[in-house]
Scaffold this active site. Structure first.
Site, mmCIF file in Angstrom:
data_model
loop_
_atom_site.group_PDB
_atom_site.id
_atom_site.type_symbol
_atom_site.label_atom_id
_atom_site.label_comp_id
_atom_site.label_asym_id
_atom_site.label_seq_id
_atom_site.Cartn_x
_atom_site.Cartn_y
_atom_site.Cartn_z
ATOM 1 N N LYS A 158 -6.596 12.176 32.321
ATOM 2 C CA LYS A 158 -5.867 12.980 33.302
ATOM 3 C C LYS A 158 -6.824 13.858 34.110
ATOM 4 C CE LYS A 158 -3.991 16.995 32.554
ATOM 5 N NZ LYS A 158 -3.182 18.169 32.193
ATOM 6 N N CYS A 189 18.933 16.287 44.283
ATOM 7 C CA CYS A 189 17.675 15.532 44.361
ATOM 8 C C CYS A 189 17.646 14.625 45.582
ATOM 9 C CB CYS A 189 17.503 14.701 43.098
ATOM 10 S SG CYS A 189 15.992 13.715 43.143
#
Ligand code: SF4
Length: 221
Positions: A129, A206
């Site tokens: 990451k 959303c």
């Protein structure tokens, strides 16, 4: 509701507009403030691990304002680094890791950290990451950085069907066009903090509801 096929460019465009009111993800905010070298981004990402952006960003700025180059950081003691990055989590361990990386960069790379994924991954404390985020922001390389938000949201969309962030990285590298790779983290971190939240996501508000499969979502708001 009948769902339309997931259209990633359209989804990212809508999410980009939806997250405008919210703070930028910590590493992007760090870059905005001028700390965008590979080394600075790597240090900032180590500090951010398992730490809220609201804590990690000021901690990164305290350290980098005091010492921002590998040479300057290598000249601090681990205790000095620790006191600058507290109260981020695992501050003592992270301070030792940051100092060790700075010393290696000074000793082996003339203070100029190369844009090399395998080298970054060889450093203690650096996982995929952080390596990808630092390479994307610090080197402009195409890289997907999958944190818990990117992992959760892309699985809810149905774009990935994976159990771990590492599996998600591989799945997204196959399905997402390279120009969008770094934007996934940039947009999905604030989207995941404020709209597609871990518990009770705000699906009714959303902008990608019509194309999201809502996989595993049992109690939307
Ligand atoms: S519809 Fe719900 S689950 Fe899907 S992205 Fe939006 S908030 Fe997340």
């Amino acid at each position: 509701m009948t769902k339309r096929p997931f259209d990633l460019p359209v989804a990212l465009q809508r999410i980009s507009a939806a997250v405008q009111p919210y703070p930028r993800a910590a590493m992007f905010a760090l870059a905005d403030q001028g700390y965008k070298s590979l080394f600075e981004q790597l240090v900032g990402c180590i500090i951010s691990i398992r730490t809220l952006d609201e804590v990690s960003l000021p901690a990164s700025l305290r350290l980098l304002n005091a010492a921002r180059t590998p040479l300057e950081i290598s000249q601090l003691t681990a205790q000095q680094i620790q006191s600058l990055i507290e109260p981020c989590s695992f501050a003592e361990r992270k301070a030792g890791q940051i100092q060790a990386i700075a010393e290696q960069v000074v000793t082996h790379y003339q203070s100029d950290l190369p844009c090399d994924e395998q080298l970054l991954l060889s450093f203690n404390g650096v996982g995929v990451k952080c390596a990808h985020l630092a390479l994307g922001l610090g080197c402009g390389m195409p890289a997907i950085s999958v944190d818990s938000h990117v992992h959760r949201i892309t699985n809810r969309w149905g774009l990935a069907a994976t159990r771990t962030p590492e599996e998600t990285t591989l799945a997204l590298e196959k399905s997402v066009p390279k120009p969008e790779w770094i934007r996934l983290n940039e947009l999905l971190v604030p989207f995941g903090k404020h709209i597609c939240t871990p518990l009770r996501p705000r699906c009714s508000a959303c902008p990608v509801l019509e194309m999201c499969q809502q996989v595993g979502v049992s109690a939307p708001r």
